[in-house]
Scaffold this motif. Structure first.
Motif, PDB file in Angstrom:
ATOM      1  N   ILE A   4       0.835  -1.197   0.000  1.00  0.00           N
ATOM      2  CA  ILE A   4       0.000   0.000   0.000  1.00  0.00           C
ATOM      3  C   ILE A   4       0.869   1.246   0.000  1.00  0.00           C
ATOM      4  N   VAL A   5       0.526   2.198  -0.862  1.00  0.00           N
ATOM      5  CA  VAL A   5       1.194   3.500  -0.838  1.00  0.00           C
ATOM      6  C   VAL A   5       0.241   4.473  -0.157  1.00  0.00           C
ATOM      7  N   GLN A   6       0.722   5.146   0.874  1.00  0.00           N
ATOM      8  CA  GLN A   6      -0.101   6.142   1.570  1.00  0.00           C
ATOM      9  C   GLN A   6       0.552   7.506   1.402  1.00  0.00           C
ATOM     10  N   LYS A   7      -0.196   8.452   0.867  1.00  0.00           N
ATOM     11  CA  LYS A   7       0.334   9.807   0.705  1.00  0.00           C
ATOM     12  C   LYS A   7      -0.342  10.732   1.704  1.00  0.00           C
ATOM     13  N   TYR A   8       0.460  11.502   2.423  1.00  0.00           N
ATOM     14  CA  TYR A   8      -0.076  12.443   3.412  1.00  0.00           C
ATOM     15  C   TYR A   8       0.261  13.871   2.989  1.00  0.00           C
ATOM     16  N   GLY A   9      -0.762  14.707   2.907  1.00  0.00           N
ATOM     17  CA  GLY A   9      -0.577  16.096   2.483  1.00  0.00           C
ATOM     18  C   GLY A   9      -0.088  16.995   3.616  1.00  0.00           C
ATOM     19  N   GLY A  10       0.121  18.264   3.284  1.00  0.00           N
ATOM     20  CA  GLY A  10       0.741  19.210   4.209  1.00  0.00           C
ATOM     21  C   GLY A  10       0.061  19.340   5.569  1.00  0.00           C
ATOM     22  N   THR A  11      -1.282  19.405   5.576  1.00  0.00           N
ATOM     23  CA  THR A  11      -1.952  19.569   6.870  1.00  0.00           C
ATOM     24  C   THR A  11      -1.832  18.304   7.713  1.00  0.00           C
ATOM     25  N   SER A  12      -1.650  17.166   7.050  1.00  0.00           N
ATOM     26  CA  SER A  12      -1.549  15.891   7.775  1.00  0.00           C
ATOM     27  C   SER A  12      -0.176  15.704   8.427  1.00  0.00           C
ATOM     28  N   VAL A  13       0.786  16.539   8.023  1.00  0.00           N
ATOM     29  CA  VAL A  13       2.127  16.453   8.632  1.00  0.00           C
ATOM     30  C   VAL A  13       2.550  17.837   9.146  1.00  0.00           C
ATOM     31  N   ALA A  14       1.536  18.634   9.562  1.00  0.00           N
ATOM     32  CA  ALA A  14       1.783  20.047   9.867  1.00  0.00           C
ATOM     33  C   ALA A  14       2.596  20.262  11.140  1.00  0.00           C
ATOM     34  N   ASN A  15       2.631  19.276  12.035  1.00  0.00           N
ATOM     35  CA  ASN A  15       3.398  19.429  13.277  1.00  0.00           C
ATOM     36  C   ASN A  15       3.761  18.034  13.820  1.00  0.00           C
ATOM     37  N   PRO A  16       4.616  17.988  14.830  1.00  0.00           N
ATOM     38  CA  PRO A  16       5.071  16.668  15.321  1.00  0.00           C
ATOM     39  C   PRO A  16       3.924  15.761  15.763  1.00  0.00           C
ATOM     40  N   ASP A  17       2.876  16.336  16.365  1.00  0.00           N
ATOM     41  CA  ASP A  17       1.750  15.493  16.792  1.00  0.00           C
ATOM     42  C   ASP A  17       1.077  14.817  15.611  1.00  0.00           C
ATOM     43  N   ARG A  18       0.883  15.608  14.548  1.00  0.00           N
ATOM     44  CA  ARG A  18       0.225  15.037  13.365  1.00  0.00           C
ATOM     45  C   ARG A  18       1.126  14.001  12.696  1.00  0.00           C
ATOM     46  N   THR A  77      10.125  16.591   6.314  1.00  0.00           N
ATOM     47  CA  THR A  77       9.032  15.716   6.789  1.00  0.00           C
ATOM     48  C   THR A  77       9.326  14.229   6.588  1.00  0.00           C
ATOM     49  N   ILE A  78      10.119  13.876   5.569  1.00  0.00           N
ATOM     50  CA  ILE A  78      10.419  12.431   5.432  1.00  0.00           C
ATOM     51  C   ILE A  78      11.232  11.959   6.634  1.00  0.00           C
ATOM     52  N   ALA A  79      12.209  12.779   7.037  1.00  0.00           N
ATOM     53  CA  ALA A  79      13.039  12.352   8.171  1.00  0.00           C
ATOM     54  C   ALA A  79      12.207  12.324   9.449  1.00  0.00           C
ATOM     55  N   MET A  80      11.350  13.345   9.626  1.00  0.00           N
ATOM     56  CA  MET A  80      10.520  13.367  10.850  1.00  0.00           C
ATOM     57  C   MET A  80       9.580  12.167  10.895  1.00  0.00           C
ATOM     58  N   THR A  81       9.020  11.812   9.743  1.00  0.00           N
ATOM     59  CA  THR A  81       8.100  10.671   9.708  1.00  0.00           C
ATOM     60  C   THR A  81       8.859   9.369   9.987  1.00  0.00           C
ATOM     61  N   ALA A  82      10.048   9.257   9.411  1.00  0.00           N
ATOM     62  CA  ALA A  82      10.852   8.054   9.679  1.00  0.00           C
ATOM     63  C   ALA A  82      11.196   7.970  11.170  1.00  0.00           C
ATOM     64  N   LEU A  83      11.532   9.118  11.755  1.00  0.00           N
ATOM     65  CA  LEU A  83      11.850   9.122  13.197  1.00  0.00           C
ATOM     66  C   LEU A  83      10.628   8.717  14.020  1.00  0.00           C
ATOM     67  N   ALA A  84       9.453   9.251  13.633  1.00  0.00           N
ATOM     68  CA  ALA A  84       8.228   8.927  14.385  1.00  0.00           C
ATOM     69  C   ALA A  84       7.930   7.428  14.302  1.00  0.00           C
ATOM     70  N   LEU A  85       8.190   6.836  13.148  1.00  0.00           N
ATOM     71  CA  LEU A  85       7.969   5.391  13.000  1.00  0.00           C
ATOM     72  C   LEU A  85       8.957   4.612  13.868  1.00  0.00           C
ATOM     73  N   MET A  86      10.206   5.063  13.864  1.00  0.00           N
ATOM     74  CA  MET A  86      11.220   4.388  14.689  1.00  0.00           C
ATOM     75  C   MET A  86      10.832   4.429  16.160  1.00  0.00           C
ATOM     76  N   GLU A  87      10.278   5.576  16.576  1.00  0.00           N
ATOM     77  CA  GLU A  87       9.846   5.718  17.971  1.00  0.00           C
ATOM     78  C   GLU A  87       8.764   4.700  18.319  1.00  0.00           C
ATOM     79  N   LEU A  88       8.035   4.211  17.310  1.00  0.00           N
ATOM     80  CA  LEU A  88       7.021   3.181  17.548  1.00  0.00           C
ATOM     81  C   LEU A  88       7.603   1.781  17.363  1.00  0.00           C
ATOM     82  N   ALA A  92      12.194   2.004   9.583  1.00  0.00           N
ATOM     83  CA  ALA A  92      11.781   2.982   8.574  1.00  0.00           C
ATOM     84  C   ALA A  92      13.009   3.656   7.991  1.00  0.00           C
ATOM     85  N   LYS A  93      12.884   4.062   6.749  1.00  0.00           N
ATOM     86  CA  LYS A  93      14.000   4.743   6.088  1.00  0.00           C
ATOM     87  C   LYS A  93      13.441   5.833   5.186  1.00  0.00           C
TER      88      LYS A  93
END
Ligand code: ADP
Ligand code: ASP
Ligand code: MG
Length: 411
Positions: A4-18, A77-88, A92-93
Protein backbone atom coordinates in the motif's frame (compact mmCIF):
# COMPACT_ATOMS: atom_id res chain seq x y z
CA UNK A 1 -0.25 -9.18 2.46
CA UNK A 2 -0.74 -6.13 0.32
CA UNK A 3 1.55 -3.34 -0.81
CA UNK A 4 0.00 0.00 0.00
CA UNK A 5 1.19 3.50 -0.84
CA UNK A 6 -0.10 6.14 1.57
CA UNK A 7 0.33 9.81 0.70
CA UNK A 8 -0.08 12.44 3.41
CA UNK A 9 -0.58 16.10 2.48
CA UNK A 10 0.74 19.21 4.21
CA UNK A 11 -1.95 19.57 6.87
CA UNK A 12 -1.55 15.89 7.77
CA UNK A 13 2.13 16.45 8.63
CA UNK A 14 1.78 20.05 9.87
CA UNK A 15 3.40 19.43 13.28
CA UNK A 16 5.07 16.67 15.32
CA UNK A 17 1.75 15.49 16.79
CA UNK A 18 0.22 15.04 13.37
CA UNK A 19 3.35 13.24 12.16
CA UNK A 20 3.03 10.90 15.15
CA UNK A 21 -0.58 10.35 14.12
CA UNK A 22 0.59 9.40 10.61
CA UNK A 23 3.11 6.99 12.13
CA UNK A 24 0.37 5.36 14.22
CA UNK A 25 -1.76 4.72 11.14
CA UNK A 26 1.21 3.29 9.25
CA UNK A 27 1.95 1.09 12.26
CA UNK A 28 -1.60 -0.30 12.13
CA UNK A 29 -1.16 -1.25 8.47
CA UNK A 30 2.20 -2.86 9.25
CA UNK A 31 0.57 -4.79 12.09
CA UNK A 32 -1.95 -6.19 9.58
CA UNK A 33 1.01 -7.58 7.67
CA UNK A 34 1.09 -5.08 4.80
CA UNK A 35 4.09 -3.46 3.18
CA UNK A 36 3.78 0.31 3.29
CA UNK A 37 5.39 3.10 1.28
CA UNK A 38 4.64 6.53 2.74
CA UNK A 39 4.83 9.69 0.65
CA UNK A 40 4.74 13.00 2.50
CA UNK A 41 4.34 16.64 1.54
CA UNK A 42 6.09 19.51 3.26
CA UNK A 43 4.43 20.85 6.42
CA UNK A 44 1.47 23.01 5.42
CA UNK A 45 2.56 26.55 4.57
CA UNK A 46 6.19 25.54 4.15
CA UNK A 47 6.28 25.53 0.34
CA UNK A 48 4.62 28.98 0.30
CA UNK A 49 7.10 30.21 2.88
CA UNK A 50 10.04 29.00 0.79
CA UNK A 51 8.67 30.61 -2.38
CA UNK A 52 8.23 33.94 -0.56
CA UNK A 53 11.75 33.68 0.81
CA UNK A 54 13.21 33.08 -2.65
CA UNK A 55 11.23 36.05 -4.01
CA UNK A 56 12.80 38.29 -1.40
CA UNK A 57 16.12 37.71 -3.11
CA UNK A 58 14.94 37.48 -6.73
CA UNK A 59 11.37 38.53 -7.60
CA UNK A 60 11.12 35.94 -10.36
CA UNK A 61 13.35 33.23 -8.90
CA UNK A 62 15.63 31.23 -11.13
CA UNK A 63 13.71 27.95 -11.65
CA UNK A 64 16.59 25.58 -10.90
CA UNK A 65 17.49 27.32 -7.65
CA UNK A 66 13.84 27.56 -6.64
CA UNK A 67 13.56 23.77 -6.91
CA UNK A 68 16.65 23.33 -4.77
CA UNK A 69 14.90 25.42 -2.12
CA UNK A 70 11.43 23.91 -2.46
CA UNK A 71 12.65 20.35 -2.17
CA UNK A 72 13.88 21.06 1.37
CA UNK A 73 10.31 21.17 2.70
CA UNK A 74 9.69 17.52 1.96
CA UNK A 75 13.19 16.55 3.07
CA UNK A 76 12.29 17.66 6.59
CA UNK A 77 9.03 15.72 6.79
CA UNK A 78 10.42 12.43 5.43
CA UNK A 79 13.04 12.35 8.17
CA UNK A 80 10.52 13.37 10.85
CA UNK A 81 8.10 10.67 9.71
CA UNK A 82 10.85 8.05 9.68
CA UNK A 83 11.85 9.12 13.20
CA UNK A 84 8.23 8.93 14.38
CA UNK A 85 7.97 5.39 13.00
CA UNK A 86 11.22 4.39 14.69
CA UNK A 87 9.85 5.72 17.97
CA UNK A 88 7.02 3.18 17.55
CA UNK A 89 9.57 0.42 17.04
CA UNK A 90 9.05 0.23 13.27
CA UNK A 91 11.94 -0.06 10.83
CA UNK A 92 11.78 2.98 8.57
CA UNK A 93 14.00 4.74 6.09
CA UNK A 94 13.57 8.12 4.41
CA UNK A 95 14.25 8.73 0.73
CA UNK A 96 14.57 11.98 -1.18
CA UNK A 97 13.44 11.93 -4.82
CA UNK A 98 16.99 11.51 -6.05
CA UNK A 99 17.74 8.76 -3.51
CA UNK A 100 14.85 6.69 -4.87
CA UNK A 101 15.73 7.94 -8.19
CA UNK A 102 12.52 9.45 -9.39
CA UNK A 103 13.79 10.49 -12.79
CA UNK A 104 12.07 13.51 -14.35
CA UNK A 105 12.53 15.76 -17.33
CA UNK A 106 14.30 19.07 -16.73
CA UNK A 107 11.24 21.36 -16.70
CA UNK A 108 12.04 22.92 -13.32
CA UNK A 109 8.99 23.81 -11.18
CA UNK A 110 6.71 21.57 -13.27
CA UNK A 111 8.76 18.51 -14.14
CA UNK A 112 7.23 15.27 -15.37
CA UNK A 113 8.17 11.87 -14.02
CA UNK A 114 9.86 9.71 -16.64
CA UNK A 115 10.92 6.69 -14.63
CA UNK A 116 11.13 5.40 -11.07
CA UNK A 117 13.84 3.03 -9.94
CA UNK A 118 12.24 0.34 -7.81
CA UNK A 119 15.19 -1.72 -6.78
CA UNK A 120 16.15 -0.02 -3.49
CA UNK A 121 12.57 0.45 -2.34
CA UNK A 122 11.67 -3.18 -3.09
CA UNK A 123 14.74 -4.42 -1.24
CA UNK A 124 13.94 -2.31 1.83
CA UNK A 125 10.27 -3.32 1.79
CA UNK A 126 11.27 -6.98 1.63
CA UNK A 127 13.61 -6.35 4.58
CA UNK A 128 10.62 -5.09 6.57
CA UNK A 129 11.21 -1.35 6.28
CA UNK A 130 8.59 1.30 5.76
CA UNK A 131 9.96 3.52 2.98
CA UNK A 132 9.17 7.18 3.50
CA UNK A 133 9.53 9.03 0.21
CA UNK A 134 9.60 12.79 -0.33
CA UNK A 135 6.67 13.90 -2.47
CA UNK A 136 6.81 16.59 -5.14
CA UNK A 137 10.48 16.13 -6.09
CA UNK A 138 12.67 14.24 -8.50
CA UNK A 139 15.97 14.46 -10.27
CA UNK A 140 16.72 15.06 -13.94
CA UNK A 141 19.20 13.14 -16.09
CA UNK A 142 21.95 15.60 -15.11
CA UNK A 143 21.38 15.21 -11.38
CA UNK A 144 19.53 18.49 -10.91
CA UNK A 145 16.77 18.56 -8.30
CA UNK A 146 13.35 19.13 -9.87
CA UNK A 147 9.84 19.63 -8.50
CA UNK A 148 6.57 18.48 -10.01
CA UNK A 149 4.33 21.55 -9.69
CA UNK A 150 2.11 22.56 -6.77
CA UNK A 151 0.26 19.65 -5.28
CA UNK A 152 2.79 17.31 -6.88
CA UNK A 153 3.07 14.93 -3.94
CA UNK A 154 -0.18 13.31 -5.10
CA UNK A 155 1.58 12.47 -8.34
CA UNK A 156 4.59 11.06 -6.51
CA UNK A 157 2.23 8.81 -4.55
CA UNK A 158 0.34 7.49 -7.55
CA UNK A 159 3.46 7.15 -9.71
CA UNK A 160 5.15 5.10 -6.97
CA UNK A 161 2.04 2.95 -6.64
CA UNK A 162 2.13 2.35 -10.40
CA UNK A 163 5.87 1.64 -10.49
CA UNK A 164 5.73 -0.76 -7.53
CA UNK A 165 2.49 -2.35 -8.73
CA UNK A 166 0.91 -1.52 -5.37
CA UNK A 167 -2.49 -2.90 -4.42
CA UNK A 168 -3.84 0.52 -3.46
CA UNK A 169 -2.82 4.16 -3.32
CA UNK A 170 -4.42 6.04 -0.43
CA UNK A 171 -4.35 9.84 -0.50
CA UNK A 172 -4.80 11.14 3.05
CA UNK A 173 -5.83 14.76 3.33
CA UNK A 174 -7.85 17.20 5.46
CA UNK A 175 -11.23 16.25 3.98
CA UNK A 176 -12.74 12.77 4.12
CA UNK A 177 -13.03 12.32 0.38
CA UNK A 178 -13.94 14.02 -2.87
CA UNK A 179 -16.99 16.28 -2.55
CA UNK A 180 -19.47 17.65 -5.06
CA UNK A 181 -17.48 20.87 -4.76
CA UNK A 182 -14.93 22.34 -2.37
CA UNK A 183 -16.66 22.07 1.04
CA UNK A 184 -14.82 25.23 2.12
CA UNK A 185 -16.82 27.23 -0.41
CA UNK A 186 -20.11 25.34 -0.21
CA UNK A 187 -20.63 23.85 3.25
CA UNK A 188 -23.62 21.87 1.89
CA UNK A 189 -21.34 19.95 -0.48
CA UNK A 190 -21.75 16.19 -0.32
CA UNK A 191 -19.04 13.52 -0.16
CA UNK A 192 -19.07 11.10 -3.08
CA UNK A 193 -18.52 7.40 -2.31
CA UNK A 194 -17.04 7.00 -5.75
CA UNK A 195 -16.30 9.02 -8.84
CA UNK A 196 -15.03 7.93 -12.25
CA UNK A 197 -11.47 8.65 -13.38
CA UNK A 198 -12.78 10.72 -16.24
CA UNK A 199 -14.83 12.95 -13.97
CA UNK A 200 -11.99 13.25 -11.48
CA UNK A 201 -9.65 14.15 -14.31
CA UNK A 202 -12.00 16.92 -15.46
CA UNK A 203 -12.51 18.20 -11.90
CA UNK A 204 -8.75 18.23 -11.31
CA UNK A 205 -8.03 19.88 -14.64
CA UNK A 206 -10.69 22.51 -13.91
CA UNK A 207 -9.06 23.40 -10.62
CA UNK A 208 -10.26 21.04 -7.87
CA UNK A 209 -7.10 20.90 -5.84
CA UNK A 210 -8.02 17.77 -3.93
CA UNK A 211 -5.90 15.73 -6.38
CA UNK A 212 -3.20 17.04 -8.71
CA UNK A 213 -4.26 16.33 -12.29
CA UNK A 214 -1.17 14.35 -13.18
CA UNK A 215 -1.84 11.95 -10.31
CA UNK A 216 -5.26 11.17 -11.79
CA UNK A 217 -3.73 10.73 -15.26
CA UNK A 218 -1.21 8.24 -13.85
CA UNK A 219 -3.87 6.37 -11.94
CA UNK A 220 -6.05 6.06 -15.04
CA UNK A 221 -3.20 5.03 -17.29
CA UNK A 222 -1.70 2.42 -14.97
CA UNK A 223 -4.99 1.30 -13.40
CA UNK A 224 -3.94 2.25 -9.87
CA UNK A 225 -6.64 1.73 -7.26
CA UNK A 226 -6.92 5.24 -5.87
CA UNK A 227 -8.78 6.39 -2.78
CA UNK A 228 -9.03 9.80 -1.06
CA UNK A 229 -9.41 9.65 2.72
CA UNK A 230 -9.17 11.82 5.81
CA UNK A 231 -6.00 11.61 7.86
CA UNK A 232 -7.87 12.95 10.89
CA UNK A 233 -10.59 10.36 10.92
CA UNK A 234 -9.98 6.65 11.30
CA UNK A 235 -13.47 5.70 10.19
CA UNK A 236 -14.89 5.94 6.69
CA UNK A 237 -13.95 4.64 3.28
CA UNK A 238 -13.41 8.03 1.66
CA UNK A 239 -13.91 8.26 -2.09
CA UNK A 240 -12.84 5.57 -4.52
CA UNK A 241 -11.86 6.68 -8.01
CA UNK A 242 -13.44 4.08 -10.31
CA UNK A 243 -13.57 3.13 -13.94
CA UNK A 244 -16.84 3.82 -15.64
CA UNK A 245 -19.03 0.74 -15.59
CA UNK A 246 -20.30 0.41 -19.15
CA UNK A 247 -22.81 -2.23 -18.20
CA UNK A 248 -24.72 0.21 -16.05
CA UNK A 249 -27.47 2.40 -17.43
CA UNK A 250 -26.10 5.71 -16.23
CA UNK A 251 -29.08 7.65 -17.52
CA UNK A 252 -31.36 5.90 -15.04
CA UNK A 253 -29.60 6.00 -11.72
CA UNK A 254 -26.58 8.25 -11.74
CA UNK A 255 -26.71 11.99 -11.17
CA UNK A 256 -26.09 13.98 -14.33
CA UNK A 257 -23.65 16.37 -12.70
CA UNK A 258 -21.09 14.93 -10.28
CA UNK A 259 -19.26 18.03 -9.26
CA UNK A 260 -18.36 21.67 -9.70
CA UNK A 261 -14.80 22.90 -9.92
CA UNK A 262 -13.39 26.39 -9.91
CA UNK A 263 -10.05 27.98 -10.57
CA UNK A 264 -8.75 31.41 -9.70
CA UNK A 265 -5.28 30.69 -11.03
CA UNK A 266 -5.81 31.58 -14.66
CA UNK A 267 -5.42 34.83 -16.54
CA UNK A 268 -6.93 35.83 -19.86
CA UNK A 269 -4.92 37.18 -22.76
CA UNK A 270 -6.70 38.90 -25.63
CA UNK A 271 -5.14 39.66 -28.99
CA UNK A 272 -7.49 42.03 -30.82
CA UNK A 273 -7.80 42.84 -34.48
CA UNK A 274 -5.43 40.46 -36.25
CA UNK A 275 -5.85 39.60 -39.96
CA UNK A 276 -8.11 36.59 -40.48
CA UNK A 277 -5.82 34.30 -42.46
CA UNK A 278 -4.33 30.81 -42.20
CA UNK A 279 -1.51 30.46 -39.70
CA UNK A 280 -2.57 33.21 -37.29
CA UNK A 281 -3.37 30.85 -34.41
CA UNK A 282 -0.03 29.16 -34.88
CA UNK A 283 1.83 32.46 -35.03
CA UNK A 284 0.26 33.53 -31.75
CA UNK A 285 0.35 30.29 -29.80
CA UNK A 286 3.49 28.69 -31.27
CA UNK A 287 5.96 30.98 -29.45
CA UNK A 288 3.89 30.69 -26.24
CA UNK A 289 4.08 26.89 -26.40
CA UNK A 290 7.80 27.04 -27.23
CA UNK A 291 8.28 28.90 -23.94
CA UNK A 292 6.63 25.90 -22.20
CA UNK A 293 3.60 27.96 -21.15
CA UNK A 294 0.44 25.85 -20.91
CA UNK A 295 -2.58 27.30 -22.64
CA UNK A 296 -6.01 26.26 -21.44
CA UNK A 297 -9.10 27.77 -23.08
CA UNK A 298 -8.87 29.26 -26.56
CA UNK A 299 -11.47 31.31 -28.40
CA UNK A 300 -11.20 32.87 -31.82
CA UNK A 301 -13.91 34.85 -33.54
CA UNK A 302 -14.12 36.95 -36.64
CA UNK A 303 -15.59 40.42 -36.43
CA UNK A 304 -17.64 42.24 -39.04
CA UNK A 305 -14.52 44.02 -40.33
CA UNK A 306 -12.92 40.67 -41.18
CA UNK A 307 -10.26 40.80 -38.48
CA UNK A 308 -9.95 38.17 -35.79
CA UNK A 309 -10.00 38.48 -32.01
CA UNK A 310 -8.06 35.76 -30.30
CA UNK A 311 -8.45 35.04 -26.58
CA UNK A 312 -6.79 32.38 -24.47
CA UNK A 313 -6.02 31.61 -20.83
CA UNK A 314 -2.73 30.75 -19.13
CA UNK A 315 -1.66 30.35 -15.50
CA UNK A 316 -1.62 33.71 -13.70
CA UNK A 317 2.07 33.27 -12.93
CA UNK A 318 2.80 33.07 -16.63
CA UNK A 319 0.64 35.96 -17.87
CA UNK A 320 3.43 38.52 -17.93
CA UNK A 321 5.83 36.12 -19.62
CA UNK A 322 3.22 35.31 -22.30
CA UNK A 323 2.45 39.02 -22.79
CA UNK A 324 6.12 39.88 -23.27
CA UNK A 325 6.52 37.07 -25.81
CA UNK A 326 3.50 38.36 -27.75
CA UNK A 327 4.60 41.99 -27.61
CA UNK A 328 8.29 41.37 -28.32
CA UNK A 329 8.27 38.42 -30.72
CA UNK A 330 4.81 38.12 -32.26
CA UNK A 331 3.34 41.59 -32.62
CA UNK A 332 5.83 42.49 -35.35
CA UNK A 333 4.43 39.72 -37.60
CA UNK A 334 0.72 39.87 -36.86
CA UNK A 335 0.10 43.59 -36.37
CA UNK A 336 -2.60 43.16 -33.74
CA UNK A 337 -4.60 46.24 -32.82
CA UNK A 338 -4.23 45.53 -29.13
CA UNK A 339 -2.80 42.87 -26.78
CA UNK A 340 -4.25 42.77 -23.25
CA UNK A 341 -3.95 40.69 -20.12
CA UNK A 342 -6.59 40.29 -17.39
CA UNK A 343 -5.84 38.31 -14.24
CA UNK A 344 -9.09 39.14 -12.43
CA UNK A 345 -10.96 36.20 -13.86
CA UNK A 346 -12.12 32.83 -12.55
CA UNK A 347 -13.21 29.66 -14.25
CA UNK A 348 -16.19 27.65 -13.03
CA UNK A 349 -16.95 24.22 -14.46
CA UNK A 350 -19.71 21.65 -14.06
CA UNK A 351 -18.64 18.06 -14.65
CA UNK A 352 -20.54 14.80 -15.04
CA UNK A 353 -20.55 11.72 -17.27
CA UNK A 354 -24.35 11.97 -17.27
CA UNK A 355 -24.03 14.91 -19.68
CA UNK A 356 -23.39 12.40 -22.45
CA UNK A 357 -26.97 11.24 -22.28
CA UNK A 358 -28.70 14.46 -21.26
CA UNK A 359 -29.30 17.68 -23.12
CA UNK A 360 -29.97 21.11 -21.68
CA UNK A 361 -27.21 21.18 -19.08
CA UNK A 362 -25.46 24.13 -20.73
CA UNK A 363 -28.66 26.18 -20.96
CA UNK A 364 -29.49 25.41 -17.34
CA UNK A 365 -26.01 26.56 -16.34
CA UNK A 366 -26.22 29.77 -18.39
CA UNK A 367 -29.72 30.57 -17.11
CA UNK A 368 -28.62 30.11 -13.50
CA UNK A 369 -25.72 32.51 -13.99
CA UNK A 370 -27.87 35.00 -15.88
CA UNK A 371 -30.41 35.07 -13.03
CA UNK A 372 -27.61 36.26 -10.76
CA UNK A 373 -26.45 38.85 -13.30
CA UNK A 374 -23.14 37.07 -13.83
CA UNK A 375 -21.63 37.76 -17.24
CA UNK A 376 -19.93 34.90 -19.09
CA UNK A 377 -16.68 35.91 -20.84
CA UNK A 378 -15.60 32.57 -22.32
CA UNK A 379 -17.12 29.12 -22.64
CA UNK A 380 -15.54 25.77 -23.34
CA UNK A 381 -17.04 22.32 -23.35
CA UNK A 382 -16.08 18.68 -23.51
CA UNK A 383 -18.33 15.64 -23.60
CA UNK A 384 -18.59 15.68 -19.80
CA UNK A 385 -17.85 19.31 -18.87
CA UNK A 386 -19.01 22.87 -19.38
CA UNK A 387 -16.62 25.58 -18.23
CA UNK A 388 -17.13 29.33 -18.15
CA UNK A 389 -14.80 32.21 -17.44
CA UNK A 390 -16.35 34.97 -15.33
CA UNK A 391 -15.24 37.96 -13.28
CA UNK A 392 -13.27 36.72 -10.29
CA UNK A 393 -15.51 38.56 -7.82
CA UNK A 394 -18.54 36.41 -8.72
CA UNK A 395 -16.78 33.08 -8.46
CA UNK A 396 -18.05 31.89 -5.08
CA UNK A 397 -21.57 33.07 -5.83
CA UNK A 398 -21.52 31.20 -9.15
CA UNK A 399 -20.35 27.98 -7.50
CA UNK A 400 -23.04 28.22 -4.80
CA UNK A 401 -25.95 28.90 -7.15
CA UNK A 402 -24.86 26.18 -9.59
CA UNK A 403 -24.45 23.69 -6.76
CA UNK A 404 -28.03 24.42 -5.75
CA UNK A 405 -29.42 24.50 -9.29
CA UNK A 406 -28.01 21.05 -10.05
CA UNK A 407 -29.32 19.73 -6.71
CA UNK A 408 -25.96 18.57 -5.44
CA UNK A 409 -26.51 19.37 -1.74
CA UNK A 410 -26.43 16.81 1.03
CA UNK A 411 -29.93 15.59 1.89
P1 ADP B 1 -3.17 18.19 0.85
O1 ADP B 1 -2.30 19.20 1.51
O2 ADP B 1 -3.56 17.06 1.75
O3 ADP B 1 -2.63 17.73 -0.47
P2 ADP B 1 -4.97 19.98 -0.52
O4 ADP B 1 -5.19 21.28 0.18
O5 ADP B 1 -4.04 19.93 -1.66
O6 ADP B 1 -4.55 18.94 0.59
O7 ADP B 1 -6.36 19.34 -0.99
C1 ADP B 1 -7.42 19.20 -0.08
C2 ADP B 1 -8.35 20.40 -0.21
O8 ADP B 1 -8.95 20.38 -1.50
C3 ADP B 1 -9.53 20.40 0.73
O9 ADP B 1 -9.19 20.96 1.97
C4 ADP B 1 -10.57 21.21 -0.03
O10 ADP B 1 -10.64 22.53 0.45
C5 ADP B 1 -10.07 21.24 -1.45
N1 ADP B 1 -11.05 20.78 -2.44
C6 ADP B 1 -11.31 21.40 -3.62
N2 ADP B 1 -12.26 20.78 -4.29
C7 ADP B 1 -12.63 19.72 -3.54
C8 ADP B 1 -13.56 18.66 -3.73
N3 ADP B 1 -14.33 18.58 -4.82
N4 ADP B 1 -13.66 17.72 -2.77
C9 ADP B 1 -12.88 17.78 -1.67
N5 ADP B 1 -11.98 18.75 -1.44
C10 ADP B 1 -11.84 19.71 -2.37
N1 ASP C 1 4.54 20.82 -0.90
C1 ASP C 1 4.11 20.94 -2.27
C2 ASP C 1 3.05 22.03 -2.40
O1 ASP C 1 2.72 22.68 -1.43
C3 ASP C 1 3.63 19.65 -2.84
C4 ASP C 1 2.39 19.08 -2.22
O2 ASP C 1 2.01 19.46 -1.11
O3 ASP C 1 1.79 18.20 -2.84
O4 ASP C 1 2.59 22.27 -3.48
MG1 MG D 1 -2.59 18.64 -2.36
Amino acid sequence: MALIVQKYGGTSVANPDRIRNVARRVARYKAMGHQVVVVVSAMSGETNRLIALAKEIMPDPHPRELDVMLSTGEQVTIAMTALALMELGIKAKSYTGSQVKILTDDAFNKARILDIEQHNLKRDLDDGYVCVVAGFQGVDANGNITTLGRGGSDTTGVALAAALDADECQIYTDVDGVYTTDPRVVPEARRLDKITFEEMLELASQGSKVLQIRSVEFAGKYKVKLRVLSSFDDEGDGTLITFEDDSKDTSMEEPIISGIAFNRDEAKITVLGVPDKPGIAYQILGPVADANIDVDMIIQNVGADGTTDFTFTVHKNEMNKALSILRDKVQGHIQAREINGDDKIAKVSVVGVGMRSHVGIASQMFRTLAEEGINIQMISTSEIKIAVVIDEKYMELAVRVLHKAFELEAE
